[in-house]
Motif scaffolding. Structure first.
Motif, mmCIF file in Angstrom:
data_model
loop_
_atom_site.group_PDB
_atom_site.id
_atom_site.type_symbol
_atom_site.label_atom_id
_atom_site.label_comp_id
_atom_site.label_asym_id
_atom_site.label_seq_id
_atom_site.Cartn_x
_atom_site.Cartn_y
_atom_site.Cartn_z
ATOM 1 N N ASP A 100 0.864 -1.177 0.000
ATOM 2 C CA ASP A 100 0.000 0.000 0.000
ATOM 3 C C ASP A 100 0.899 1.226 0.000
ATOM 4 O O ASP A 100 1.821 1.327 0.823
ATOM 5 C CB ASP A 100 -0.893 -0.036 1.248
ATOM 6 C CG ASP A 100 -2.002 1.012 1.237
ATOM 7 O OD1 ASP A 100 -1.980 1.908 0.378
ATOM 8 O OD2 ASP A 100 -2.878 0.932 2.111
ATOM 9 N N SER A 112 -2.738 3.997 -3.450
ATOM 10 C CA SER A 112 -3.158 2.759 -4.112
ATOM 11 C C SER A 112 -2.584 1.567 -3.365
ATOM 12 O O SER A 112 -1.577 1.679 -2.657
ATOM 13 C CB SER A 112 -2.677 2.744 -5.569
ATOM 14 O OG SER A 112 -3.140 1.606 -6.262
ATOM 15 N N THR A 132 -11.444 -8.790 -4.028
ATOM 16 C CA THR A 132 -11.190 -7.374 -3.748
ATOM 17 C C THR A 132 -11.036 -6.574 -5.042
ATOM 18 O O THR A 132 -11.490 -5.424 -5.123
ATOM 19 C CB THR A 132 -9.939 -7.180 -2.875
ATOM 20 O OG1 THR A 132 -8.774 -7.659 -3.561
ATOM 21 C CG2 THR A 132 -10.083 -7.884 -1.539
ATOM 22 N N LEU A 136 -13.498 -3.552 -6.132
ATOM 23 C CA LEU A 136 -12.976 -2.236 -6.478
ATOM 24 C C LEU A 136 -13.522 -1.771 -7.825
ATOM 25 O O LEU A 136 -13.958 -0.625 -7.975
ATOM 26 C CB LEU A 136 -11.451 -2.265 -6.487
ATOM 27 C CG LEU A 136 -10.746 -0.971 -6.864
ATOM 28 C CD1 LEU A 136 -11.167 0.179 -5.975
ATOM 29 C CD2 LEU A 136 -9.223 -1.161 -6.809
ATOM 30 N N GLY A 173 -12.442 3.404 2.553
ATOM 31 C CA GLY A 173 -11.917 4.430 1.666
ATOM 32 C C GLY A 173 -12.069 5.821 2.262
ATOM 33 O O GLY A 173 -12.635 6.007 3.347
ATOM 34 N N GLU A 207 -11.066 1.457 -1.329
ATOM 35 C CA GLU A 207 -10.165 0.363 -0.941
ATOM 36 C C GLU A 207 -10.871 -0.796 -0.245
ATOM 37 O O GLU A 207 -10.800 -0.950 0.969
ATOM 38 C CB GLU A 207 -9.018 0.877 -0.077
ATOM 39 C CG GLU A 207 -9.374 1.785 1.072
ATOM 40 C CD GLU A 207 -8.118 2.204 1.836
ATOM 41 O OE1 GLU A 207 -7.238 1.352 2.064
ATOM 42 O OE2 GLU A 207 -8.017 3.382 2.186
ATOM 43 N N TRP A 209 -11.111 -4.288 1.264
ATOM 44 C CA TRP A 209 -10.183 -5.283 1.812
ATOM 45 C C TRP A 209 -11.009 -6.289 2.594
ATOM 46 O O TRP A 209 -11.955 -5.938 3.283
ATOM 47 C CB TRP A 209 -9.113 -4.621 2.682
ATOM 48 C CG TRP A 209 -9.633 -3.914 3.897
ATOM 49 C CD1 TRP A 209 -10.086 -2.630 3.973
ATOM 50 C CD2 TRP A 209 -9.775 -4.463 5.209
ATOM 51 N NE1 TRP A 209 -10.501 -2.333 5.247
ATOM 52 C CE2 TRP A 209 -10.317 -3.450 6.032
ATOM 53 C CE3 TRP A 209 -9.487 -5.709 5.765
ATOM 54 C CZ2 TRP A 209 -10.594 -3.646 7.381
ATOM 55 C CZ3 TRP A 209 -9.763 -5.907 7.107
ATOM 56 C CH2 TRP A 209 -10.292 -4.878 7.910
ATOM 57 N N HIS A 236 -6.306 -6.846 -0.319
ATOM 58 C CA HIS A 236 -6.631 -5.417 -0.296
ATOM 59 C C HIS A 236 -6.337 -4.829 -1.675
ATOM 60 O O HIS A 236 -5.232 -5.002 -2.197
ATOM 61 C CB HIS A 236 -5.758 -4.750 0.777
ATOM 62 C CG HIS A 236 -5.889 -3.280 0.903
ATOM 63 N ND1 HIS A 236 -4.916 -2.508 1.528
ATOM 64 C CD2 HIS A 236 -6.851 -2.414 0.522
ATOM 65 C CE1 HIS A 236 -5.285 -1.247 1.527
ATOM 66 N NE2 HIS A 236 -6.450 -1.161 0.913
ATOM 67 N N SER A 237 -7.323 -4.176 -2.265
ATOM 68 C CA SER A 237 -7.134 -3.504 -3.552
ATOM 69 C C SER A 237 -7.619 -2.071 -3.429
ATOM 70 O O SER A 237 -8.716 -1.829 -2.910
ATOM 71 C CB SER A 237 -7.908 -4.220 -4.664
ATOM 72 O OG SER A 237 -7.393 -5.517 -4.893
ATOM 73 N N GLU A 238 -6.826 -1.121 -3.921
ATOM 74 C CA GLU A 238 -7.170 0.298 -3.764
ATOM 75 C C GLU A 238 -6.741 1.093 -4.982
ATOM 76 O O GLU A 238 -5.670 0.876 -5.537
ATOM 77 C CB GLU A 238 -6.475 0.859 -2.511
ATOM 78 C CG GLU A 238 -6.704 2.343 -2.303
ATOM 79 C CD GLU A 238 -5.965 2.879 -1.083
ATOM 80 O OE1 GLU A 238 -6.300 3.983 -0.624
ATOM 81 O OE2 GLU A 238 -5.033 2.180 -0.595
#
Length: 259
Positions: A100, A112, A132, A136, A173, A207, A209, A236-238
């Motif tokens: 991250d 991100s 995830t 997103l 987020g 984000e 997760w 976790h994806s952001e």
């Protein structure tokens, strides 16, 4: 206070976003069995220094951390998912690694995160990462003028439900712009049609997760690293996005990313 950005300001955030994407891609490229987390930290640190960018994490000292945070990237392994404090750990075959990164260039910030598997992947780990990523993309797809924050939260939650993953609501987020964290908070669980109306110029870090079998978290003794309470694997994806008149603009999209 929520600050709407001009097109020129969004482009300056996009400059930061492209570099965030570049660093995360490079960290993912070199993360391999036998590589130490501190090697990844120092590699990211060198890239940031050479670019003249500024880490949002260095000296970061929020109410929930035991801080200040003295690293430029968050690195979390397996059941760790958020605010992972880089430390002396050598990656092993099958480890799930979340990186991250938030940084600023010329006063504008982007944020991100991505989760990858080191070495041999297990199907259940690929599945939670995929969940995830899909959550997103579902959130980004509804981020349009006239929609509401609840529509974003509901989109994330729907994907989690489809996959059977519980959702934690303590961390989610957030608004982003001149600083890393701002209003509004964007929960990963919510009801469509509720909350703030989305407007052109709003910039958000979305984000999702998930942990495989719990929505509860625990902290490491370092005071930063957050893990699933039951030790289950996490992902976790952001991305940082900007609301426009039409499709949302993803400011941290990585080169070659298919979504």
């Amino acid at each position: 206070m929520i600050e709407l950005k001009t097109a020129a300001e969004i482009e300056r955030m996009h400059v930061a976003g492209r570099f965030v994407a570049e660093v995360l891609s490079e960290v993912g490229r070199i993360a391999d069995v036998g590589v130490n987390l501190m090697d990844l930290e120092h590699h990211a640190r060198g890239m940031i220094e050479r670019r003249g960018a500024e880490s949002c994490y260095w000296d970061y000292s929020p109410s929930f951390g035991r801080g200040p945070f003295r690293n430029v990237i968050c690195l979390a392994v397996n059941d760790a998912v958020l605010h992972g404090l880089p430390h002396d750990y050598t990656l092993r075959d099958g480890d799930v690694l979340t990186a991250d990164l938030a940084l600023g260039i010329d006063g504008w910030v982007a944020d991100s995160a991505r989760t990858i598997i080191v070495g041999t992947p297990a199907e259940e780990d690929l599945r939670i990462i995929r969940a995830t990523e899909e959550a997103l993309e579902a959130a980004i797809a509804v981020a349009r003028p006239g929609k509401r924050l609840g529509d974003i939260s509901a989109a994330i939650w729907a994907v989690a439900r489809d996959y059977g993953y519980p959702v934690n609501t303590e961390f989610g987020g957030h608004g982003i712009g001149r600083t890393m964290h701002g209003e509004p908070h964007v929960s990963n669980k919510g009801k469509a049609g509720r909350g703030l109306k989305l407007r052109r110029g709003l910039t958000l870090a979305l984000e999702p997760w998930f942990a495989a079998t719990t929505d509860q978290i625990v902290y490491d003794p370092d005071g930063w690293t957050i893990r699933s309470a039951d030790g289950s694997r996490t992902a976790h994806s952001e991305h940082t996005i900007a609301i426009t008149e039409g499709d949302p603009l993803v400011l941290t999209r990585r080169e070659g990313e298919h979504h």
